[in-house]
Design an enzyme around this catalytic site. Structure first.
Site, PDB file in Angstrom:
ATOM      1  N   ASP A  36       0.875  -1.222  -0.088  1.00 42.92           N
ATOM      2  CA  ASP A  36       0.188   0.005   0.052  1.00 42.92           C
ATOM      3  C   ASP A  36       0.896   1.261   0.002  1.00 42.92           C
ATOM      4  O   ASP A  36       2.178   1.210   0.397  1.00 42.92           O
ATOM      5  CB  ASP A  36      -0.625   0.153   1.225  1.00 42.92           C
ATOM      6  CG  ASP A  36      -2.446   0.672   1.019  1.00 42.92           C
ATOM      7  OD1 ASP A  36      -3.395   0.258   0.968  1.00 42.92           O
ATOM      8  OD2 ASP A  36      -1.922   2.137   1.029  1.00 42.92           O
ATOM      9  N   GLU A  64     -19.515  -4.774   3.680  1.00 41.90           N
ATOM     10  CA  GLU A  64     -18.722  -3.894   5.018  1.00 41.90           C
ATOM     11  C   GLU A  64     -19.444  -4.410   6.193  1.00 41.90           C
ATOM     12  O   GLU A  64     -20.443  -4.676   6.343  1.00 41.90           O
ATOM     13  CB  GLU A  64     -18.688  -2.459   4.880  1.00 41.90           C
ATOM     14  CG  GLU A  64     -17.803  -1.905   4.190  1.00 41.90           C
ATOM     15  CD  GLU A  64     -17.724  -0.605   4.001  1.00 41.90           C
ATOM     16  OE1 GLU A  64     -17.695   0.181   2.962  1.00 41.90           O
ATOM     17  OE2 GLU A  64     -17.610   0.024   5.059  1.00 41.90           O
ATOM     18  N   GLY A 113     -26.991   3.672   0.219  1.00 42.17           N
ATOM     19  CA  GLY A 113     -25.607   4.521   0.243  1.00 42.17           C
ATOM     20  C   GLY A 113     -24.618   3.581   0.193  1.00 42.17           C
ATOM     21  O   GLY A 113     -24.521   2.391  -0.193  1.00 42.17           O
ATOM     22  N   CYS A 152     -20.138   1.687  -2.655  1.00 43.84           N
ATOM     23  CA  CYS A 152     -20.315   0.754  -3.706  1.00 43.84           C
ATOM     24  C   CYS A 152     -22.148   1.017  -4.601  1.00 43.84           C
ATOM     25  O   CYS A 152     -21.761   1.206  -5.678  1.00 43.84           O
ATOM     26  CB  CYS A 152     -20.431  -0.577  -3.169  1.00 43.84           C
ATOM     27  SG  CYS A 152     -18.891  -0.918  -2.247  1.00 43.84           S
ATOM     28  N   LYS A 164     -22.216   4.221  -6.426  1.00 47.49           N
ATOM     29  CA  LYS A 164     -21.107   4.655  -7.582  1.00 47.49           C
ATOM     30  C   LYS A 164     -21.340   3.466  -8.663  1.00 47.49           C
ATOM     31  O   LYS A 164     -21.412   3.876  -9.871  1.00 47.49           O
ATOM     32  CB  LYS A 164     -19.573   4.366  -6.839  1.00 47.49           C
ATOM     33  CG  LYS A 164     -18.597   4.171  -7.761  1.00 47.49           C
ATOM     34  CD  LYS A 164     -17.358   3.934  -6.891  1.00 47.49           C
ATOM     35  CE  LYS A 164     -17.007   2.488  -6.460  1.00 47.49           C
ATOM     36  NZ  LYS A 164     -16.768   1.448  -7.443  1.00 47.49           N
TER      37      LYS A 164
END
Ligand code: UGA
Length: 430
Positions: free
Chosen positions: A30, A150, A254, A257, A260
């Site tokens: 990362d 999530e 919302g 994911c 978008k």
């Protein structure tokens, strides 16, 4: 096997930790040094049930580094970098993908599989593979979309509904087959073309968003007609052809994911000249819903001069601190734009900081938020155990707008609240 992970975010990290737990050596790359240091110390900078404990138990098999060269020798590198909306457009921004692919190919001279976990528009893998071929890279690009949610990422990693692998070369298929063998008796394993796998991800998220929006529309109709939204949605969900998941009505979908990905799919439709009317209607309907939720909340305080509104829960759903494209943030902004003072509380959500500070008070807990309020709005499922006695003692006007239907209507009424859930005809107020 040696597994590389590019991007240690909400998709990359659970995937890396999961494969470590299956016995593989995992190198996580990362750019964010502070994040890598925290991970190295066994800490995760966001809320994800069970992940920190699992990470700590797998430290011996995991390495965290900023240097992509350490991927050298990996059998499979999983790319899990963000693909946000392109600024000023609905299409996906693939710049992080392009950069990551460049770094991986520079680090890996030998044949290996480069599996794209990030959500990308159909055809992206073909473009990347052609580019790699021109650079004489021996990497095989595979599409390996992620379906975990999530908040339940660890559980979903070990018990997926299905695994979908889009692959064009036989040897790459064999590598993926070997990697995923432990899942063979847990879920269907689908090997399909690369384009197919890419589209499965967008098609899946947009369908779920559409289902949520359908539940919201039916809930609206129930409120007007006097039918019970909870009962209608339970009854239709019992039909196995429909299924009972993603039928919970709420403030609108919302997160990082659904919004978008629906927009990106609509953009794909425009690009390929396929109208995708259902997807477009879902996007427009969800946007309209956020405004309707603002009107719903305001309707409870319209006769109160200088009303005070308490919002409990700002994340895009319960069980997470993530406020990206959260309906509750949009609703809070809508209330503020109407000149109302609001108090917000979310134990975990850091996205609250994004709210313009004018007219917003940040409370330390739910009771503090409700103190002096004329309506308490439940924004996420996290407040299902709200202490109604405590809240009743501190509010100025006893009203609850429950945008997640987590409280018991009879109990709320017993405590003297005017209680407004989603999908039920509003009781007379007064
Ligand atoms: C979603 C998908 O469900 C995952 O399969 C996918 O892997 C992930 O996106 C991704 O693309 O990475 P997630 O964003 O974690 O997962 O959130 P969901 O649990 O799907 O919820 C999305 C939104 O729909 C939330 O705002 C939630 O409150 C809302 N929702 C969901 C409802 O309003 N009602 C429901 O019945 C279900």
């Amino acid at each position: 096997m040696k597994i590389g992970i590019m991007g240690t975010g909400r998709v990359g990290l659970p995937t890396g930790v999961g494969f470590a737990a299956l016995g593989h050596a995992v190198v996580c790359v990362d750019k964010d040094i502070a994040m890598l240091e925290r991970l190295q110390a066994g800490k995760i900078p966001w809320v994800e049930a069970g992940l920190e404990e699992l990470l700590r138990s797998q430290m011996g098999r995991m390495r965290f580094t900023i240097d992509a060269k350490e991927l050298c020798g990996a059998d499979v590198v999983l790319l899990a970098v963000p693909t946000p909306s392109r600024p000023g457009s609905d299409a996906s921004d693939l710049s992080f993908i392009r950069q990551a692919v460049g770094e991986v190919s520079a680090a890996m001279p030998c044949p290996a599989v480069l599996a794209i976990k990030s959500t990308v528009p159909v055809g992206t893998g073909d473009v990347l593979q052609a580019k790699l071929r021109r650079k004489n890279s021996k990497l095989a690009v595979v599409s390996f979309p992620e379906f975990f949610c999530e908040g339940t990422a660890v559980r979903d990693f070990f018990s997926p509904s299905r695994l979908v692998v889009g692959v064009e070369q036989e040897w790459a298929r064999e590598v993926m087959d070997h990697l995923l063998r432990p899942f063979a008796d847990r879920c269907p394993l689908l090997f399909v073309s690369r384009r197919t796998a890419e589209l499965v991800k967008h098609a899946s998220n947009a369908f779920l968003a559409m289902k949520v929006h359908y539940a919201n529309e039916m809930a609206d109709l129930c409120e007007k007609t006097g039918a019970s939204g909870a009962d209608v949605l339970q009854a239709i969900g019992l039909d196995p052809r429909i299924g009972n998941q993603f039928l919970r009505p709420g403030p609108g979908y919302g997160g990082s994911c659904f919004p978008k990905d629906c927009r990106a799919l609509a953009a794909m439709g425009r690009r390929w000249k396929v109208p995708l009317r259902l997807v477009r209607a879902t996007i427009a309907g969800n946007e309209a819903r956020l405004k309707a939720m603002v009107r719903r909340i305001l309707s409870t305080v319209q006769t109160i001069p200088c009303p005070r509104i308490a919002l409990l829960g700002l994340a895009f759903k319960g069980g997470t601190a993530d406020c990206r494209e959260s309906p509750m943030l949009a609703i809070a902004e809508g209330l503020i734009a109407n000149g109302v003072d609001i108090t917000v509380f979310d134990a975990a959500a850091d996205g609250a900081k994004n709210l313009s500070m004018v007219r917003v008070r940040h409370a330390v807990d739910a009771t503090d938020a409700a103190t002096g309020a004329d309506v308490v709005v439940i924004g996420t499922e996290d407040f299902y155990q709200l202490d109604l006695g405590k809240i009743r003692a501190v509010v100025r006007t006893a009203q609850i707008v429950d945008l997640r239907n987590v409280l018991d209507a009879d109990r709320a009424k017993c405590f003297g609240f005017f209680y407004l859930p989603i999908g039920e005809k509003p009781p007379p107020n007064g």
